[in-house]
Design a protein around this motif. Structure first.
Motif, PDB file in Angstrom:
ATOM      1  N   GLU A 117       0.857  -1.199   0.000  1.00 45.21           N
ATOM      2  CA  GLU A 117       0.000   0.000   0.000  1.00 45.21           C
ATOM      3  C   GLU A 117       0.887   1.241   0.000  1.00 45.21           C
ATOM      4  N   ALA A 118       0.614   2.134  -0.932  1.00 44.04           N
ATOM      5  CA  ALA A 118       1.501   3.292  -1.033  1.00 44.04           C
ATOM      6  C   ALA A 118       0.733   4.604  -1.076  1.00 44.04           C
ATOM      7  N   ASP A 119      -0.488   4.609  -0.538  1.00 42.49           N
ATOM      8  CA  ASP A 119      -1.245   5.856  -0.664  1.00 42.49           C
ATOM      9  C   ASP A 119      -1.026   6.800   0.524  1.00 42.49           C
ATOM     10  N   SER A 120      -0.037   6.448   1.378  1.00 37.19           N
ATOM     11  CA  SER A 120       0.182   7.290   2.556  1.00 37.19           C
ATOM     12  C   SER A 120       1.183   8.412   2.252  1.00 37.19           C
ATOM     13  N   ASP A 121       1.010   9.535   2.952  1.00 37.02           N
ATOM     14  CA  ASP A 121       1.928  10.664   2.780  1.00 37.02           C
ATOM     15  C   ASP A 121       3.039  10.636   3.813  1.00 37.02           C
ATOM     16  N   GLU A 122       3.112   9.528   4.569  1.00 33.06           N
ATOM     17  CA  GLU A 122       4.137   9.431   5.600  1.00 33.06           C
ATOM     18  C   GLU A 122       5.530   9.352   4.943  1.00 33.06           C
ATOM     19  N   LEU A 123       6.503   9.975   5.579  1.00 36.95           N
ATOM     20  CA  LEU A 123       7.864   9.947   5.023  1.00 36.95           C
ATOM     21  C   LEU A 123       8.532   8.607   5.316  1.00 36.95           C
ATOM     22  N   VAL A 124       9.381   8.163   4.388  1.00 38.01           N
ATOM     23  CA  VAL A 124      10.120   6.906   4.566  1.00 38.01           C
ATOM     24  C   VAL A 124      10.872   6.935   5.899  1.00 38.01           C
ATOM     25  N   MET A 125      11.445   8.098   6.192  1.00 40.31           N
ATOM     26  CA  MET A 125      12.226   8.262   7.410  1.00 40.31           C
ATOM     27  C   MET A 125      11.404   7.929   8.658  1.00 40.31           C
ATOM     28  N   SER A 126      10.126   8.317   8.637  1.00 37.73           N
ATOM     29  CA  SER A 126       9.332   8.059   9.832  1.00 37.73           C
ATOM     30  C   SER A 126       8.822   6.615   9.835  1.00 37.73           C
ATOM     31  N   VAL A 127       8.492   6.076   8.654  1.00 36.30           N
ATOM     32  CA  VAL A 127       8.050   4.667   8.588  1.00 36.30           C
ATOM     33  C   VAL A 127       9.171   3.753   9.107  1.00 36.30           C
ATOM     34  N   LEU A 128      10.410   4.083   8.732  1.00 34.82           N
ATOM     35  CA  LEU A 128      11.537   3.208   9.074  1.00 34.82           C
ATOM     36  C   LEU A 128      12.295   3.682  10.314  1.00 34.82           C
ATOM     37  N   HIS A 129      11.630   4.455  11.144  1.00 33.43           N
ATOM     38  CA  HIS A 129      12.287   5.053  12.307  1.00 33.43           C
ATOM     39  C   HIS A 129      13.118   4.033  13.108  1.00 33.43           C
TER      40      HIS A 129
ATOM     41  N   SER B 216      18.758   7.550   0.458  1.00 36.84           N
ATOM     42  CA  SER B 216      18.335   8.594  -0.486  1.00 36.84           C
ATOM     43  C   SER B 216      16.807   8.704  -0.551  1.00 36.84           C
ATOM     44  N   LEU B 217      16.090   7.746   0.085  1.00 31.39           N
ATOM     45  CA  LEU B 217      14.619   7.790   0.027  1.00 31.39           C
ATOM     46  C   LEU B 217      14.019   8.421   1.276  1.00 31.39           C
ATOM     47  N   TYR B 218      14.848   8.729   2.284  1.00 31.84           N
ATOM     48  CA  TYR B 218      14.350   9.196   3.582  1.00 31.84           C
ATOM     49  C   TYR B 218      13.278  10.278   3.484  1.00 31.84           C
ATOM     50  N   MET B 219      13.523  11.283   2.639  1.00 28.63           N
ATOM     51  CA  MET B 219      12.622  12.432   2.617  1.00 28.63           C
ATOM     52  C   MET B 219      11.459  12.258   1.628  1.00 28.63           C
ATOM     53  N   LYS B 220      11.354  11.079   1.034  1.00 27.80           N
ATOM     54  CA  LYS B 220      10.234  10.855   0.103  1.00 27.80           C
ATOM     55  C   LYS B 220       9.020  10.341   0.859  1.00 27.80           C
ATOM     56  N   LYS B 221       7.839  10.708   0.341  1.00 28.78           N
ATOM     57  CA  LYS B 221       6.617  10.149   0.917  1.00 28.78           C
ATOM     58  C   LYS B 221       6.415   8.752   0.323  1.00 28.78           C
ATOM     59  N   LEU B 222       5.721   7.879   1.073  1.00 30.55           N
ATOM     60  CA  LEU B 222       5.478   6.523   0.548  1.00 30.55           C
ATOM     61  C   LEU B 222       4.788   6.598  -0.813  1.00 30.55           C
ATOM     62  N   SER B 223       3.869   7.554  -0.955  1.00 26.58           N
ATOM     63  CA  SER B 223       3.094   7.661  -2.199  1.00 26.58           C
ATOM     64  C   SER B 223       3.960   8.096  -3.391  1.00 26.58           C
ATOM     65  N   GLN B 224       5.188   8.566  -3.118  1.00 24.41           N
ATOM     66  CA  GLN B 224       6.047   9.016  -4.225  1.00 24.41           C
ATOM     67  C   GLN B 224       7.003   7.913  -4.694  1.00 24.41           C
ATOM     68  N   LEU B 225       6.992   6.774  -3.997  1.00 30.52           N
ATOM     69  CA  LEU B 225       7.999   5.753  -4.314  1.00 30.52           C
ATOM     70  C   LEU B 225       7.621   4.918  -5.534  1.00 30.52           C
ATOM     71  N   SER B 226       8.650   4.482  -6.265  1.00 32.33           N
ATOM     72  CA  SER B 226       8.406   3.551  -7.376  1.00 32.33           C
ATOM     73  C   SER B 226       8.180   2.156  -6.782  1.00 32.33           C
ATOM     74  N   GLY B 227       7.753   1.200  -7.620  1.00 32.38           N
ATOM     75  CA  GLY B 227       7.498  -0.164  -7.141  1.00 32.38           C
ATOM     76  C   GLY B 227       8.721  -0.766  -6.455  1.00 32.38           C
ATOM     77  N   GLY B 228       9.903  -0.577  -7.059  1.00 34.77           N
ATOM     78  CA  GLY B 228      11.135  -1.154  -6.515  1.00 34.77           C
ATOM     79  C   GLY B 228      11.537  -0.481  -5.209  1.00 34.77           C
ATOM     80  N   GLU B 229      11.348   0.844  -5.137  1.00 34.65           N
ATOM     81  CA  GLU B 229      11.712   1.576  -3.912  1.00 34.65           C
ATOM     82  C   GLU B 229      10.809   1.146  -2.753  1.00 34.65           C
ATOM     83  N   LEU B 230       9.516   1.040  -3.070  1.00 31.86           N
ATOM     84  CA  LEU B 230       8.543   0.638  -2.058  1.00 31.86           C
ATOM     85  C   LEU B 230       8.859  -0.779  -1.550  1.00 31.86           C
ATOM     86  N   GLN B 231       9.259  -1.639  -2.476  1.00 34.44           N
ATOM     87  CA  GLN B 231       9.609  -3.012  -2.105  1.00 34.44           C
ATOM     88  C   GLN B 231      10.777  -3.014  -1.124  1.00 34.44           C
TER      89      GLN B 231
END
Ligand code: SF4
Ligand code: SF4
Length: 585
Positions: free
Chosen positions: A411-423, A441-456
């Motif tokens: 699920e990638a519809d959240s605006d949470e930052l990678v940095m906070s998800v992976l705290h 390099s993905l820390y400041m991206k929102k989950l909803s901005q990630l590509s399939g591979g990044e999200l994986q």
């Protein structure tokens, strides 16, 4: 050694770094020279003045600068350069008539650029940015004395007709509407639609709308549309994505069967078993994502894949990975009642029209179990039962264990930052998860901005950073390129060894599963109707049951220990079939 300076403009944010930090820190600039200057609101580096000290690269907070010392072997200009301080592509893959040429390598290092040049869609500039068109003669001279020269002479004489299966088949329904059969009829220049749809097993979906079919069906429709066109160069970009193991093996056989003396096939593929089977020759592509890409010389498929696993190209004297991937015999897992982590009865679960049944089974402590089977046969539903996400209608499961679950659908519809998800993962797993998965390099991206591979990669880090008894990873190799798959296999093996926890991995990449697993669970049945879970079996028994079904035998490569598919009807293939040993462990 030559040096290139690349600035990834999309990453560069001069306001965010406090107004052109790189210009202010460059020692050459400090001496009064103009090594980095501002141009069009972005920095520009003069490679002639740059000493390669790397200060700008290290100080840029957005990792936008790469100063790369190229091996001396690359003393030629690039084939194509995307503007000053832009992406550099060195050399090109060479299509060979009568052969399948495979390209193995990470994403983002110029494969699409290379394909566009082969197709004559993009005119390469040979590194010259003076806007003068490069004559094909120059390109032919560049490759003088090689197979590529012959090929580009044909391109120049307009003797190459290309048919291309794109990488992102999921985009097809956004561009094309209507029934599958109408789409295929339109492109059927060879008048072979009947045979091709039968071989690709898509007869049942011909009346379906392109927007209503699954990813695996879309992949096979795209492959059918590609081969129905009259061409002499067929390019398949990632033909195995969305396909299950059986379909992958069938597609590999199908693509191999297209070779003719006057036809050349180029395949980009991240599943190394499938690639090894399809390709006669291999190019390895290496480089740095978004910065530069190099195409190696052609190698025989076996040597090319072994070299890829070694992370070293001897002919070019290039090491592109700091460790080898070796398929070693794993030490046996201690089995017995006292070592059982969790177990389940004969269970059943009905989900709509689909029914899942299981045999009795267990997972031992400190073991990795692979799960294989067709799409739509209940693998994910079984994993959900083990994870306690779903309850069985009949039978029971030992639920006393804590499970960390990475689902198949992310699920990638959240605006949470990678940095906070992976705290938590960032706090305690930088070395073993965050760094190797290249997540910084993905820390400041929102989950909803990630590509399939990044999200994986984020989802894998999240699941593996949790404290639990059992990790359940559903399709961790999906959306990842070959290098990322190899890195993730190594991470999973390390987690298993270091923590002593058990891991269950559902996947369609057979090399990945073979590398990781101590035992195997196999699914049988009829997709979308009913599925039966069997096992866990020993690797040999589990693989045998899958391979017997597709009539394919696997042997071990003497050098790397990796599994390889035997050529149908070869001596090895016949011998193994006679002995009923479809898999050599
Ligand atoms: Fe700032 Fe980095 Fe851009 Fe230089 S490259 S201007 S340091 S963001
Ligand atoms: Fe300047 Fe050093 Fe960066 Fe070259 S590598 S541009 S010399 S700071």
């Amino acid at each position: 050694m030559s040096r290139i300076a690349v600035i990834q403009k999309e990453k560069c944010n001069p306001l965010g770094c406090g107004n052109f930090l790189c210009i202010r820190v460059c020692p050459v600039n400090k001496m009064g020279k103009e090594c980095i200057v501002e141009e069009g609101k972005k920095p520009k580096i003069n490679e002639e003045l740059c000493t390669g000290c790397g200060i700008c690269q290290n100080r840029c907070p957005f990792e936008a600068i790469s100063i790369i010392n190229l091996p001396s072997e690359l003393d030629k200009p690039p084939i194509h350069l995307y503007g000053k301080n832009g992406f550099h592509l060195y050399s090109l893959p060479t299509p060979i008539f009568g052969k399948v040429v495979g390209i193995v390598g990470v994403n983002g290092i110029g494969k699409s650029t290379a394909i566009k040049i082969l197709a004559g869609v993009l005119e390469p500039n040979l590194g010259k940015l003076d806007n003068k068109e490069v004559d094909y003669k120059e390109l032919i001279d560049y490759f003088k004395g090689t197979e590529a020269q012959v090929f580009f002479e044909k391109v120049k004489n307009k003797q190459i007709k290309i048919s291309y299966k794109p990488q992102h088949v999921d985009l097809i329904p956004k561009q094309i509407k209507g029934k599958v059969k109408d789409l295929l009829k339109k492109v059927d220049e060879k008048k072979e639609m009947g045979r091709v749809v039968k071989e690709l097993e898509i007869e049942n979906i011909l009346d379906n709308d392109v927007t209503k079919i699954s990813g695996g069906e879309l992949q096979r429709v795209a492959i059918a549309a590609t081969v129905l066109k009259k061409a002499n160069l067929y390019i398949f970009d990632e033909p195995s994505s969305y396909l299950d193991i059986k379909q992958r093996l069938k597609i590999a056989q199908f693509i191999k069967s297209l070779v003719r003396d006057d036809v050349s096939i180029v395949v980009i593929e991240h599943d190394l078993i499938v690639m090894d089977y399809m390709a006669d020759l291999i190019h390895i592509m290496y480089g740095k994502e978004g910065c530069y890409g190099v195409v190696s010389q052609l190698k025989a498929a076996k040597a090319g894949i072994n070299s890829y696993l070694d992370g070293f190209i001897r002919e070019d004297n290039i090491r592109f990975r700091d460790h080898k991937i070796k398929f070693e015999v794993k030490p046996p897992v201690k089995r017995g009642k006292e070592n059982v982590l969790t177990s389940w009865d004969v269970m059943s679960k009905k989900m709509g029209k689909f029914k899942l049944e299981t045999t009795e089974g267990n997972i031992q402590r400190n073991e990795t179990v692979g799960i294989i089977g067709e799409n739509g046969i209940g693998k994910t539903s079984f994993v959900k039962l083990l994870a306690g996400v779903e309850k069985p209608d009949k039978g029971e499961i030992d639920e006393k264990i804590v499970v960390s679950y990475k689902p198949q659908q992310l699920e990638a519809d959240s605006d949470e930052l990678v940095m906070s998800v992976l705290h938590d993962a960032i706090k305690s797993h930088t070395k073993d998860l965050i760094n190797p998965l290249n997540i910084k390099s993905l820390y400041m991206k929102k989950l909803s901005q990630l590509s399939g591979g990044e999200l994986q990669r984020v989802a894998i880090a999240l699941a593996l950073s949790k404290k639990c008894d059992l990790y359940l990873l559903d399709e961790p190799s999906a959306y990842l390129d070959v290098e990322q798959r190899l890195i993730i296999s190594k991470i999973i093996r390390n987690v298993a060894e270091i923590t002593g926890r058990s891991i269950l991995v559902v996947d369609h990449d057979l090399l990945f599963i073979d590398y990781l697993s101590d035992r195997l669970i196999v699914f049988e049945g009829e997709p979308a109707v009913h599925g039966v879970e069997k096992g866990p079996f020993s690797m040999e028994d589990g693989m045998n049951s899958l391979l017997t079904d597709v009539a394919i035998t696997l042997r071990r490569d003497e050098e790397s220990g990796r599994p390889r598919i035997n050529k149908p009807s070869s001596i090895k293939d016949r011998e193994q079939k006679e002995k009923n040993k479809y898999y050599y462990g």
